[in-house]
Write a protein that holds these residues in place. Structure first.
Motif, PDB file in Angstrom:
ATOM      1  N   LYS A  40       0.690  -1.278   0.051  1.00  0.00           N
ATOM      2  CA  LYS A  40       0.002   0.264   0.127  1.00  0.00           C
ATOM      3  C   LYS A  40       0.960   1.256  -0.098  1.00  0.00           C
ATOM      4  CE  LYS A  40      -3.685   2.244   2.370  1.00  0.00           C
ATOM      5  NZ  LYS A  40      -4.490   2.856   3.458  1.00  0.00           N
ATOM      6  N   ARG A  41       1.806   1.356   0.744  1.00  0.00           N
ATOM      7  CA  ARG A  41       2.756   2.499   0.976  1.00  0.00           C
ATOM      8  C   ARG A  41       3.303   2.650  -0.417  1.00  0.00           C
ATOM      9  NH1 ARG A  41       2.661   2.268   6.916  1.00  0.00           N
ATOM     10  NH2 ARG A  41       2.076   4.118   7.812  1.00  0.00           N
ATOM     11  N   MET A  42       4.088   1.596  -0.677  1.00  0.00           N
ATOM     12  CA  MET A  42       5.080   1.548  -1.930  1.00  0.00           C
ATOM     13  C   MET A  42       4.147   2.213  -3.155  1.00  0.00           C
ATOM     14  SD  MET A  42       7.528  -1.620  -1.702  1.00  0.00           S
ATOM     15  CE  MET A  42       6.473  -2.904  -1.144  1.00  0.00           C
ATOM     16  N   LEU A  43       3.076   1.642  -3.251  1.00  0.00           N
ATOM     17  CA  LEU A  43       2.264   2.033  -4.297  1.00  0.00           C
ATOM     18  C   LEU A  43       1.752   3.578  -4.199  1.00  0.00           C
ATOM     19  CD1 LEU A  43       0.269  -1.143  -5.192  1.00  0.00           C
ATOM     20  CD2 LEU A  43       2.227  -0.198  -6.525  1.00  0.00           C
ATOM     21  N   GLU A  44       1.327   3.969  -3.218  1.00  0.00           N
ATOM     22  CA  GLU A  44       0.942   5.092  -2.804  1.00  0.00           C
ATOM     23  C   GLU A  44       1.984   6.074  -3.183  1.00  0.00           C
ATOM     24  OE1 GLU A  44      -0.800   5.434   1.025  1.00  0.00           O
ATOM     25  OE2 GLU A  44      -2.757   4.912   0.503  1.00  0.00           O
ATOM     26  N   ASP A  45       3.227   5.785  -2.542  1.00  0.00           N
ATOM     27  CA  ASP A  45       4.332   6.616  -2.802  1.00  0.00           C
ATOM     28  C   ASP A  45       4.676   6.667  -4.443  1.00  0.00           C
ATOM     29  OD1 ASP A  45       4.326   7.158  -0.155  1.00  0.00           O
ATOM     30  OD2 ASP A  45       6.166   5.635   0.184  1.00  0.00           O
ATOM     31  N   TYR A  46       4.716   5.575  -5.093  1.00  0.00           N
ATOM     32  CA  TYR A  46       5.064   5.527  -6.578  1.00  0.00           C
ATOM     33  C   TYR A  46       4.063   6.372  -7.199  1.00  0.00           C
ATOM     34  CZ  TYR A  46       5.505   3.716 -11.168  1.00  0.00           C
ATOM     35  OH  TYR A  46       5.370   3.572 -12.858  1.00  0.00           O
ATOM     36  N   ILE A  47       2.553   6.150  -7.146  1.00  0.00           N
ATOM     37  CA  ILE A  47       1.771   6.820  -7.949  1.00  0.00           C
ATOM     38  C   ILE A  47       1.706   8.378  -7.450  1.00  0.00           C
ATOM     39  CG2 ILE A  47       0.444   4.808  -8.393  1.00  0.00           C
ATOM     40  CD1 ILE A  47      -1.661   6.277  -6.586  1.00  0.00           C
ATOM     41  N   ALA A  48       2.053   8.587  -6.415  1.00  0.00           N
ATOM     42  CA  ALA A  48       2.175  10.288  -6.104  1.00  0.00           C
ATOM     43  C   ALA A  48       3.202  10.985  -7.002  1.00  0.00           C
ATOM     44  CB  ALA A  48       2.156  10.451  -4.284  1.00  0.00           C
ATOM     45  N   THR A  49       4.345  10.243  -6.989  1.00  0.00           N
ATOM     46  CA  THR A  49       5.367  10.723  -7.810  1.00  0.00           C
ATOM     47  C   THR A  49       5.233  10.527  -9.313  1.00  0.00           C
ATOM     48  OG1 THR A  49       6.925   9.863  -5.947  1.00  0.00           O
ATOM     49  CG2 THR A  49       7.856  10.465  -8.023  1.00  0.00           C
ATOM     50  N   GLN A  50       4.824   9.515  -9.715  1.00  0.00           N
ATOM     51  CA  GLN A  50       4.291   9.510 -11.447  1.00  0.00           C
ATOM     52  C   GLN A  50       3.474  10.156 -11.679  1.00  0.00           C
ATOM     53  OE1 GLN A  50       7.643   7.861 -11.385  1.00  0.00           O
ATOM     54  NE2 GLN A  50       6.748   7.469 -13.116  1.00  0.00           N
ATOM     55  N   LEU A  51       2.334  10.345 -10.788  1.00  0.00           N
ATOM     56  CA  LEU A  51       1.082  11.136 -11.301  1.00  0.00           C
ATOM     57  C   LEU A  51       0.738  12.476 -10.422  1.00  0.00           C
ATOM     58  CD1 LEU A  51      -1.241   7.749 -11.380  1.00  0.00           C
ATOM     59  CD2 LEU A  51      -0.204   9.002 -13.474  1.00  0.00           C
ATOM     60  N   LEU A  52       1.757  13.040 -10.741  1.00  0.00           N
ATOM     61  CA  LEU A  52       1.739  14.534  -9.894  1.00  0.00           C
ATOM     62  C   LEU A  52       0.631  15.350 -10.644  1.00  0.00           C
ATOM     63  CD1 LEU A  52       5.539  15.493  -9.697  1.00  0.00           C
ATOM     64  CD2 LEU A  52       4.117  14.806  -7.972  1.00  0.00           C
ATOM     65  N   GLY A  53       0.295  16.325  -9.674  1.00  0.00           N
ATOM     66  CA  GLY A  53      -0.599  17.372 -10.018  1.00  0.00           C
ATOM     67  C   GLY A  53      -2.283  16.863 -10.058  1.00  0.00           C
ATOM     68  N   GLY A  54      -3.159  18.122 -10.103  1.00  0.00           N
ATOM     69  CA  GLY A  54      -4.507  17.972  -9.774  1.00  0.00           C
ATOM     70  C   GLY A  54      -5.174  17.292 -11.113  1.00  0.00           C
ATOM     71  N   SER A  55      -4.526  17.573 -12.185  1.00  0.00           N
ATOM     72  CA  SER A  55      -5.135  16.900 -13.394  1.00  0.00           C
ATOM     73  C   SER A  55      -4.926  15.295 -13.225  1.00  0.00           C
ATOM     74  CB  SER A  55      -4.419  17.317 -14.634  1.00  0.00           C
ATOM     75  OG  SER A  55      -3.069  17.020 -14.677  1.00  0.00           O
ATOM     76  N   ASN A  56      -4.231  14.845 -12.400  1.00  0.00           N
ATOM     77  CA  ASN A  56      -3.909  13.278 -12.387  1.00  0.00           C
ATOM     78  C   ASN A  56      -4.743  12.735 -11.389  1.00  0.00           C
ATOM     79  OD1 ASN A  56      -2.720  12.820 -14.625  1.00  0.00           O
ATOM     80  ND2 ASN A  56      -0.746  13.522 -13.733  1.00  0.00           N
TER      81      ASN A  56
END
Length: 155
Positions: free
Chosen positions: A84-100
């Motif tokens: 859970k944490r690994m994926l949350e950290d990953y997508i937070a970095t990879q999918l930055l910004g409000g549009s994502n």
């Protein structure tokens, strides 16, 4: 009640080939999940499929997460099995910004559906099939986000 013809069709659909991600362990996990679902007959079998889904998600998180590239959102370093944490950290970095935001929510919801369904001790075929689809969806979404599904272009 599901008749045997319907169940047989569902099992054949579950066995359809899944496009490999390129992450060997994740791909092996998905193959095992599809086979296990096709052969499941009772609550214990369905719960075992849920556990395989959990292992696939952990393998997925380990394949994409890099603590040097994906800083912790809550300043807690994830353990090697904290998908859970690994994926949350990953997508937070990879999918930055409000549009994502909707993309981040989609990935989180697919993860949550899988986790919720895998813990049902009285799971049935439909719930388990939903867990499998959520797992496959999560794997495919992360494969797309990571570039694993980008078309190969030969220059």
């Amino acid at each position: 009640m599901i008749d045997s013809l319907t169940l047989s069709l569902q099992q054949r659909e579950a066995q359809q080939l899944v496009e490999p991600t390129g992450w060997a362990r994740v791909d092996r996990n998905i193959d095992k999940i599809v086979q296990a679902l096709a052969n499941a007959k009772n609550e214990e079998d369905y719960q075992a499929v849920g556990l395989l889904c959990r292992e696939a998600i952990i393998s997925l998180a380990q394949a994409v997460y890099d603590p040097n590239l994906h800083p912790s959102l809550d300043e807690v370093n994830p353990s090697k099995t904290d998908a859970k944490r690994m994926l949350e950290d990953y997508i937070a970095t990879q999918l930055l910004g409000g549009s994502n935001e909707s993309l981040r929510k989609y990935v989180k919801d697919a993860y949550q559906l899988t986790v919720t369904l895998q813990h049902k001790r009285n799971a049935n075929f439909r719930e388990t099939a939903l867990c499998v689809e959520a797992t496959r969806s999560l794997v495919n979404a992360i494969a797309i986000i990571s570039g694993q599904r980008d078309p190969y272009i030969d220059f």
